[in-house]
Design a protein around this motif. Structure first.
Motif, PDB file in Angstrom:
ATOM      1  N   THR A 113      15.813  30.808  82.017  1.00 21.35           N
ATOM      2  CA  THR A 113      15.501  30.201  80.719  1.00 21.35           C
ATOM      3  C   THR A 113      14.811  31.196  79.803  1.00 21.35           C
ATOM      4  N   VAL A 114      13.872  31.970  80.365  1.00 21.73           N
ATOM      5  CA  VAL A 114      13.164  32.969  79.570  1.00 21.73           C
ATOM      6  C   VAL A 114      14.133  34.035  79.060  1.00 21.73           C
ATOM      7  N   VAL A 115      14.997  34.521  79.934  1.00 21.17           N
ATOM      8  CA  VAL A 115      15.969  35.547  79.533  1.00 21.17           C
ATOM      9  C   VAL A 115      16.870  35.012  78.424  1.00 21.17           C
ATOM     10  N   GLU A 116      17.309  33.773  78.546  1.00 17.32           N
ATOM     11  CA  GLU A 116      18.181  33.174  77.520  1.00 17.32           C
ATOM     12  C   GLU A 116      17.473  33.119  76.170  1.00 17.32           C
ATOM     13  N   ARG A 117      16.208  32.710  76.185  1.00 15.35           N
ATOM     14  CA  ARG A 117      15.476  32.585  74.918  1.00 15.35           C
ATOM     15  C   ARG A 117      15.151  33.949  74.321  1.00 15.35           C
ATOM     16  N   VAL A 118      14.832  34.919  75.178  1.00  9.79           N
ATOM     17  CA  VAL A 118      14.556  36.260  74.686  1.00  9.79           C
ATOM     18  C   VAL A 118      15.813  36.874  74.079  1.00  9.79           C
ATOM     19  N   ARG A 119      16.947  36.664  74.718  1.00 13.64           N
ATOM     20  CA  ARG A 119      18.200  37.190  74.175  1.00 13.64           C
ATOM     21  C   ARG A 119      18.544  36.520  72.848  1.00 13.64           C
ATOM     22  N   ASP A 120      18.206  35.246  72.720  1.00 12.41           N
ATOM     23  CA  ASP A 120      18.453  34.547  71.464  1.00 12.41           C
ATOM     24  C   ASP A 120      17.619  35.164  70.338  1.00 12.41           C
ATOM     25  N   CYS A 121      16.454  35.715  70.704  1.00  9.33           N
ATOM     26  CA  CYS A 121      15.594  36.374  69.716  1.00  9.33           C
ATOM     27  C   CYS A 121      15.891  37.859  69.576  1.00  9.33           C
ATOM     28  N   ARG A 122      16.839  38.363  70.356  1.00 12.57           N
ATOM     29  CA  ARG A 122      17.206  39.782  70.387  1.00 12.57           C
ATOM     30  C   ARG A 122      16.032  40.656  70.848  1.00 12.57           C
ATOM     31  N   ALA A 144      11.874  41.165  90.171  1.00 10.76           N
ATOM     32  CA  ALA A 144      12.624  42.416  90.338  1.00 10.76           C
ATOM     33  C   ALA A 144      14.095  42.294  89.923  1.00 10.76           C
ATOM     34  N   PRO A 145      14.822  41.228  90.333  1.00 10.34           N
ATOM     35  CA  PRO A 145      16.234  41.139  89.922  1.00 10.34           C
ATOM     36  C   PRO A 145      16.407  41.055  88.404  1.00 10.34           C
ATOM     37  N   TYR A 146      15.485  40.416  87.725  1.00  9.05           N
ATOM     38  CA  TYR A 146      15.581  40.287  86.269  1.00  9.05           C
ATOM     39  C   TYR A 146      15.217  41.604  85.586  1.00  9.05           C
ATOM     40  N   GLU A 147      14.250  42.319  86.146  1.00  6.82           N
ATOM     41  CA  GLU A 147      13.923  43.641  85.618  1.00  6.82           C
ATOM     42  C   GLU A 147      15.119  44.569  85.742  1.00  6.82           C
ATOM     43  N   GLN A 148      15.816  44.497  86.880  1.00  3.65           N
ATOM     44  CA  GLN A 148      16.988  45.344  87.090  1.00  3.65           C
ATOM     45  C   GLN A 148      18.131  44.949  86.152  1.00  3.65           C
ATOM     46  N   ALA A 149      18.306  43.649  85.945  1.00  2.00           N
ATOM     47  CA  ALA A 149      19.396  43.179  85.078  1.00  2.00           C
ATOM     48  C   ALA A 149      19.169  43.561  83.613  1.00  2.00           C
ATOM     49  N   LEU A 150      17.900  43.616  83.189  1.00  2.00           N
ATOM     50  CA  LEU A 150      17.587  43.935  81.794  1.00  2.00           C
ATOM     51  C   LEU A 150      17.337  45.420  81.575  1.00  2.00           C
ATOM     52  N   ARG A 151      17.320  46.203  82.654  1.00  2.00           N
ATOM     53  CA  ARG A 151      16.957  47.622  82.573  1.00  2.00           C
ATOM     54  C   ARG A 151      17.901  48.369  81.642  1.00  2.00           C
ATOM     55  N   PRO A 152      17.374  49.094  80.667  1.00  2.00           N
ATOM     56  CA  PRO A 152      18.231  49.845  79.738  1.00  2.00           C
ATOM     57  C   PRO A 152      18.811  51.090  80.397  1.00  2.00           C
ATOM     58  N   SER A 153      19.750  51.696  79.729  1.00  2.00           N
ATOM     59  CA  SER A 153      20.402  52.896  80.252  1.00  2.00           C
ATOM     60  C   SER A 153      19.443  54.077  80.238  1.00  2.00           C
ATOM     61  N   GLY A 154      19.868  55.172  80.867  1.00  3.17           N
ATOM     62  CA  GLY A 154      19.012  56.314  81.156  1.00  3.17           C
ATOM     63  C   GLY A 154      18.149  56.837  80.029  1.00  3.17           C
ATOM     64  N   PHE A 155      18.747  57.313  78.911  1.00  7.80           N
ATOM     65  CA  PHE A 155      17.971  57.944  77.852  1.00  7.80           C
ATOM     66  C   PHE A 155      17.050  56.943  77.180  1.00  7.80           C
ATOM     67  N   ARG A 156      17.573  55.745  76.909  1.00 12.80           N
ATOM     68  CA  ARG A 156      16.754  54.717  76.272  1.00 12.80           C
ATOM     69  C   ARG A 156      15.577  54.334  77.172  1.00 12.80           C
ATOM     70  N   GLN A 157      15.838  54.210  78.465  1.00 16.03           N
ATOM     71  CA  GLN A 157      14.769  53.860  79.403  1.00 16.03           C
ATOM     72  C   GLN A 157      13.707  54.943  79.445  1.00 16.03           C
ATOM     73  N   LEU A 158      14.136  56.214  79.414  1.00 14.90           N
ATOM     74  CA  LEU A 158      13.198  57.324  79.449  1.00 14.90           C
ATOM     75  C   LEU A 158      12.226  57.254  78.274  1.00 14.90           C
ATOM     76  N   ILE A 159      12.754  57.030  77.090  1.00 18.73           N
ATOM     77  CA  ILE A 159      11.908  56.995  75.902  1.00 18.73           C
ATOM     78  C   ILE A 159      10.990  55.768  75.932  1.00 18.73           C
ATOM     79  N   LEU A 160      11.529  54.622  76.334  1.00 12.04           N
ATOM     80  CA  LEU A 160      10.707  53.418  76.387  1.00 12.04           C
ATOM     81  C   LEU A 160       9.577  53.572  77.398  1.00 12.04           C
ATOM     82  N   ARG A 161       9.886  54.163  78.552  1.00 13.16           N
ATOM     83  CA  ARG A 161       8.846  54.345  79.563  1.00 13.16           C
ATOM     84  C   ARG A 161       7.773  55.319  79.086  1.00 13.16           C
TER      85      ARG A 161
END
Length: 217
Positions: A113-122, A144-161
């Protein structure tokens, strides 16, 4: 004023800035905490404002001072994610993370439910950041499964981290240009976000200039 609170006047010439969406109310009586009054839930143009949906699901709670209304638990976690992302993970991170941890560890939260609402808000990247920072905390194995499912791709993840304090060096998000390009752009889901942001800021500055140069009657 009827309850003894008065607005703290901002010393600002900016009359049209949509980022001024809140008002600090203070009391002259000792022992009374200031109130941070928000006129809307979200002023960040990167995200869709969830105001009506959030408010329609708000619930009433009884306190020793009377009844208060608060966001429903899933909406609270959604809003915490948007808030952290909007603040570039700089202001009040520990406080907001503790709030998110309390929700996830003490309440029955349906993460789908949280993921659905967050995606609705972009705001998926904001939720990913929250789950990433909490995933190793006690009792947080289920995220953990939700963190993995939402994890951004390599370069974007690097900058965000980097901007979430996961590296020794953090790019300067205190600079407006760096903040927009190296963080907000990546969390917006909008390919032209820098153009949208800076053109919007230019229009605001023109409006401020016109308002401050008009003859006073």
């Amino acid at each position: 004023a009827t309850i003894g609170y008065y607005p703290q006047i901002r010393d600002s010439h900016r009359v049209s800035d949509p980022e001024h969406f809140q008002l600090l109310l203070c009391s002259s009586e000792p022992g009374r905490c200031p109130i941070d009054l928000h006129m809307q839930l979200n002023c960040d143009a990167r995200f869709k404002d969830p105001g009506k949906g959030f408010l329609s699901r708000a619930q009433s709670y009884s306190t020793h001072s009377g009844f208060v209304r608060a966001l429903e638990w899933h909406d609270q976690l959604t809003y915490l994610s948007l808030n952290l992302s909007a603040s570039v993970f700089r202001g009040g991170v520990i406080k907001l993370l503790l709030d998110a941890y309390a929700l996830l560890s003490q309440k029955e939260i349906d993460m789908d439910t949280v993921v659905e609402r967050v995606r609705d808000c972009r705001g998926e990247q904001g939720l990913w950041g929250v789950l990433y920072l909490l995933k190793d905390w006690p009792g947080m194995e289920s995220v953990a499964p939700y963190e993995q499912a939402l994890r951004p791709s390599g370069f974007r993840q690097l900058i965000l981290r980097n901007n979430m304090g996961q590296r020794q060096r953090r790019w300067d998000t205190g600079s407006q240009v760096c903040r927009v390009i190296f963080f907000e752009w990546l969390t917006s889901g909008k390919p032209l976000w820098p153009v949208t942001y800076f053109s919007g800021r230019l229009k605001l500055r023109i409006a401020d200039f016109r308002a401050n140069t008009q003859p006073k009657s």
